[in-house]
Design a protein around this motif. Structure first.
Motif, PDB file in Angstrom:
ATOM      1  N   THR A 187       1.010  -1.168  -0.227  1.00 29.13           N
ATOM      2  CA  THR A 187       0.139   0.133  -0.140  1.00 29.13           C
ATOM      3  C   THR A 187       0.940   1.197  -0.033  1.00 29.13           C
ATOM      4  O   THR A 187       0.492   2.253   0.007  1.00 29.13           O
ATOM      5  CB  THR A 187      -0.997  -0.079   1.255  1.00 29.13           C
ATOM      6  N   ILE A 188       2.225   1.339   0.156  1.00 25.86           N
ATOM      7  CA  ILE A 188       2.948   2.316   0.055  1.00 25.86           C
ATOM      8  C   ILE A 188       4.209   2.438  -0.951  1.00 25.86           C
ATOM      9  O   ILE A 188       4.461   3.417  -1.301  1.00 25.86           O
ATOM     10  CB  ILE A 188       3.809   2.584   1.571  1.00 25.86           C
ATOM     11  N   GLN A 189       4.649   1.068  -1.178  1.00 24.83           N
ATOM     12  CA  GLN A 189       5.626   1.255  -2.256  1.00 24.83           C
ATOM     13  C   GLN A 189       5.546   1.606  -3.311  1.00 24.83           C
ATOM     14  O   GLN A 189       6.561   1.819  -4.327  1.00 24.83           O
ATOM     15  CB  GLN A 189       6.542  -0.190  -2.253  1.00 24.83           C
ATOM     16  N   ASN A 190       4.198   1.689  -4.011  1.00 22.68           N
ATOM     17  CA  ASN A 190       3.883   2.121  -5.125  1.00 22.68           C
ATOM     18  C   ASN A 190       4.180   3.710  -5.430  1.00 22.68           C
ATOM     19  O   ASN A 190       4.187   4.139  -6.463  1.00 22.68           O
ATOM     20  CB  ASN A 190       2.746   1.655  -5.771  1.00 22.68           C
ATOM     21  N   ASP A 191       4.433   4.268  -4.396  1.00 21.78           N
ATOM     22  CA  ASP A 191       4.819   5.613  -4.337  1.00 21.78           C
ATOM     23  C   ASP A 191       6.353   5.656  -4.739  1.00 21.78           C
ATOM     24  O   ASP A 191       7.142   5.466  -3.877  1.00 21.78           O
ATOM     25  CB  ASP A 191       4.279   6.361  -3.155  1.00 21.78           C
ATOM     26  N   SER A 192       6.627   5.706  -5.947  1.00 22.02           N
ATOM     27  CA  SER A 192       8.097   5.425  -6.385  1.00 22.02           C
ATOM     28  C   SER A 192       8.903   6.455  -5.828  1.00 22.02           C
ATOM     29  O   SER A 192      10.122   6.133  -5.378  1.00 22.02           O
ATOM     30  CB  SER A 192       8.253   5.458  -7.810  1.00 22.02           C
ATOM     31  N   MET A 193       8.544   7.687  -5.635  1.00 21.46           N
ATOM     32  CA  MET A 193       9.428   8.825  -4.800  1.00 21.46           C
ATOM     33  C   MET A 193       9.712   8.462  -3.334  1.00 21.46           C
ATOM     34  O   MET A 193      10.747   8.772  -3.031  1.00 21.46           O
ATOM     35  CB  MET A 193       8.648  10.275  -4.910  1.00 21.46           C
ATOM     36  N   ARG A 194       8.624   7.954  -2.809  1.00 18.78           N
ATOM     37  CA  ARG A 194       8.956   7.463  -1.371  1.00 18.78           C
ATOM     38  C   ARG A 194       9.624   6.344  -1.324  1.00 18.78           C
ATOM     39  O   ARG A 194      10.480   6.250  -0.435  1.00 18.78           O
ATOM     40  CB  ARG A 194       7.463   7.446  -0.995  1.00 18.78           C
ATOM     41  N   PHE A 195       9.424   5.205  -2.243  1.00 18.01           N
ATOM     42  CA  PHE A 195      10.435   4.234  -2.317  1.00 18.01           C
ATOM     43  C   PHE A 195      11.997   4.428  -2.520  1.00 18.01           C
ATOM     44  O   PHE A 195      12.548   3.892  -1.806  1.00 18.01           O
ATOM     45  CB  PHE A 195       9.869   3.099  -3.306  1.00 18.01           C
ATOM     46  N   ARG A 196      12.243   5.393  -3.537  1.00 15.60           N
ATOM     47  CA  ARG A 196      13.492   5.782  -3.487  1.00 15.60           C
ATOM     48  C   ARG A 196      14.006   6.416  -2.481  1.00 15.60           C
ATOM     49  O   ARG A 196      15.354   6.173  -1.848  1.00 15.60           O
ATOM     50  CB  ARG A 196      13.774   6.846  -4.945  1.00 15.60           C
ATOM     51  N   ARG A 197      13.246   7.418  -1.882  1.00 17.50           N
ATOM     52  CA  ARG A 197      13.887   8.078  -0.157  1.00 17.50           C
ATOM     53  C   ARG A 197      13.992   6.952   0.750  1.00 17.50           C
ATOM     54  O   ARG A 197      15.126   7.216   1.344  1.00 17.50           O
ATOM     55  CB  ARG A 197      12.975   8.963  -0.260  1.00 17.50           C
ATOM     56  N   ASN A 198      13.188   6.022   0.674  1.00 15.29           N
ATOM     57  CA  ASN A 198      13.389   5.153   1.600  1.00 15.29           C
ATOM     58  C   ASN A 198      14.660   4.432   1.470  1.00 15.29           C
ATOM     59  O   ASN A 198      15.426   3.831   2.370  1.00 15.29           O
ATOM     60  CB  ASN A 198      12.062   3.984   2.045  1.00 15.29           C
ATOM     61  N   ILE A 199      14.826   3.808   0.199  1.00 17.18           N
ATOM     62  CA  ILE A 199      16.206   2.888  -0.150  1.00 17.18           C
ATOM     63  C   ILE A 199      17.306   3.893   0.407  1.00 17.18           C
ATOM     64  O   ILE A 199      18.243   3.389   0.824  1.00 17.18           O
ATOM     65  CB  ILE A 199      16.314   2.829  -1.593  1.00 17.18           C
ATOM     66  N   GLU A 200      17.132   5.174  -0.095  1.00 19.55           N
ATOM     67  CA  GLU A 200      18.262   6.114   0.210  1.00 19.55           C
ATOM     68  C   GLU A 200      18.500   6.258   1.790  1.00 19.55           C
ATOM     69  O   GLU A 200      19.795   6.341   2.151  1.00 19.55           O
ATOM     70  CB  GLU A 200      17.725   7.707  -0.359  1.00 19.55           C
ATOM     71  N   ARG A 201      17.406   6.537   2.523  1.00 20.23           N
ATOM     72  CA  ARG A 201      17.646   6.374   3.997  1.00 20.23           C
ATOM     73  C   ARG A 201      18.063   5.015   4.745  1.00 20.23           C
ATOM     74  O   ARG A 201      19.040   5.276   5.389  1.00 20.23           O
ATOM     75  CB  ARG A 201      16.318   6.693   4.773  1.00 20.23           C
ATOM     76  N   VAL A 202      17.790   3.991   3.996  1.00 17.66           N
ATOM     77  CA  VAL A 202      18.613   2.872   4.334  1.00 17.66           C
ATOM     78  C   VAL A 202      20.140   3.031   4.305  1.00 17.66           C
ATOM     79  O   VAL A 202      21.009   2.456   4.861  1.00 17.66           O
ATOM     80  CB  VAL A 202      17.886   1.446   3.932  1.00 17.66           C
ATOM     81  N   GLY A 203      20.259   3.425   3.044  1.00 15.91           N
ATOM     82  CA  GLY A 203      21.797   3.593   2.615  1.00 15.91           C
ATOM     83  C   GLY A 203      22.667   4.500   3.627  1.00 15.91           C
ATOM     84  O   GLY A 203      23.776   4.065   4.070  1.00 15.91           O
ATOM     85  N   GLU A 204      21.831   5.506   4.151  1.00  7.51           N
ATOM     86  CA  GLU A 204      22.472   6.383   5.076  1.00  7.51           C
ATOM     87  C   GLU A 204      22.754   5.695   6.495  1.00  7.51           C
ATOM     88  O   GLU A 204      23.810   5.728   7.099  1.00  7.51           O
ATOM     89  CB  GLU A 204      21.485   7.491   5.379  1.00  7.51           C
ATOM     90  N   VAL A 205      21.817   4.820   6.813  1.00  2.91           N
ATOM     91  CA  VAL A 205      21.998   4.213   8.071  1.00  2.91           C
ATOM     92  C   VAL A 205      23.042   3.229   7.890  1.00  2.91           C
ATOM     93  O   VAL A 205      24.027   2.921   8.745  1.00  2.91           O
ATOM     94  CB  VAL A 205      20.628   3.348   8.252  1.00  2.91           C
ATOM     95  N   LEU A 206      22.917   2.423   6.899  1.00  6.56           N
ATOM     96  CA  LEU A 206      24.112   1.471   6.691  1.00  6.56           C
ATOM     97  C   LEU A 206      25.365   1.985   6.444  1.00  6.56           C
ATOM     98  O   LEU A 206      26.476   1.451   7.157  1.00  6.56           O
ATOM     99  CB  LEU A 206      23.976   0.634   5.323  1.00  6.56           C
ATOM    100  N   CYS A 207      25.537   3.176   5.807  1.00  3.58           N
ATOM    101  CA  CYS A 207      26.921   3.876   5.762  1.00  3.58           C
ATOM    102  C   CYS A 207      27.164   4.160   6.952  1.00  3.58           C
ATOM    103  O   CYS A 207      28.572   4.176   7.405  1.00  3.58           O
ATOM    104  CB  CYS A 207      26.840   4.969   4.702  1.00  3.58           C
ATOM    105  N   TYR A 208      26.379   4.739   7.779  1.00  2.00           N
ATOM    106  CA  TYR A 208      26.803   5.353   9.053  1.00  2.00           C
ATOM    107  C   TYR A 208      27.250   4.303  10.230  1.00  2.00           C
ATOM    108  O   TYR A 208      28.531   4.225  10.768  1.00  2.00           O
ATOM    109  CB  TYR A 208      25.673   6.061   9.940  1.00  2.00           C
ATOM    110  N   GLU A 209      26.733   2.826  10.122  1.00  3.56           N
ATOM    111  CA  GLU A 209      27.233   2.002  10.847  1.00  3.56           C
ATOM    112  C   GLU A 209      28.436   1.661  10.347  1.00  3.56           C
ATOM    113  O   GLU A 209      29.375   1.207  10.987  1.00  3.56           O
ATOM    114  CB  GLU A 209      26.192   0.883  10.990  1.00  3.56           C
TER     115      GLU A 209
END
Length: 219
Positions: free
Chosen positions: A24-46
């Motif tokens: 119900t959320i992932q089909n918002d492609s802009m939000r999907f890209r931003r969430n992938i980006e935010r996961v990248g930030e968390v992974l990178c920080y750790e």
């Protein structure tokens, strides 16, 4: 291989994963890209906590302060096209890093579930004696990472390799472990149950590239 499974700890990272998975959320492609980006930030920080630092000075308006600053030379390499949003998240935190891009896609033969990974494009700097970060949201069979590692050998031998992914399958982790150096680090947000007969992660989230950038014609 050293596995860092960040989703085992309670953090906001799991909220990002929930939204990436949700039909119900992932089909918002802009939000999907931003969430992938935010996961990248968390992974990178750790991941950044494992790098090498040296003592330096910073001059402020009121004096001088010693501080530990990043010493390693880093190259971020993302696997096109799904890796672009993850790459951006990593680059948000490692803005001085060099960048590389490589294509890798599944080529199915005779309309079967069997496939090989085809690499057709590579652009990047020397990775000789540098820290290499390989970014791909989905670690399914692990064949893409292995094919990319082979292709990148033309750019030199890195000092250390870090793999950053959002979701992995146990089969892919096992395969990658057999083909990468023992001191390789895997930074993963979450590990799912298994691969299905077509080599897709279950329960996964679907096709990350399509959800981020739109559907594609198959060739």
């Amino acid at each position: 291989m050293h596995i860092h499974h960040l989703g085992l700890e309670n953090s906001v990272l799991n909220n990002f994963i929930l939204e990436l998975r949700s039909v119900t959320i992932q089909n918002d492609s802009m939000r999907f890209r931003r969430n992938i980006e935010r996961v990248g930030e968390v992974l990178c920080y750790e991941m950044s906590k494992s790098l090498t630092y040296k003592l330096g000075d910073v001059v402020t308006p009121l004096g001088k302060k010693e501080i530990q600053i990043l010493h390693d030379k880093i190259v971020i390499c993302s696997i096109l096209r799904a890796g672009l949003s993850l790459h951006q998240g990593i680059q948000n935190y490692l803005d001085q890093a060099e960048n590389a891009f490589i294509s890798a896609y599944r080529h199915h033969t005779n309309d079967s579930n069997d496939f090989e990974i085809i690499v057709e494009y590579l652009a990047g700097p020397s990775i000789e004696d540098k820290i290499l970060l390989l970014a791909d949201p989905m670690l399914a069979s692990g064949q893409s990472f292995v094919a990319v590692k082979k292709a990148l050998s033309s750019l030199g031998n890195p000092k250390e390799i870090h793999l950053l992914s959002v979701i992995a399958a146990p089969e892919g982790i096992e395969f990658v472990s057999k083909h990468f150096p023992e001191n390789t680090h895997l930074w993963i947000a979450t590990i799912d149950s298994h691969l299905n007969e077509k080599g897709y992660i279950i329960p996964g989230l679907g096709d990350a590239g399509d959800l981020a950038f739109g559907s594609k014609l198959q060739h």
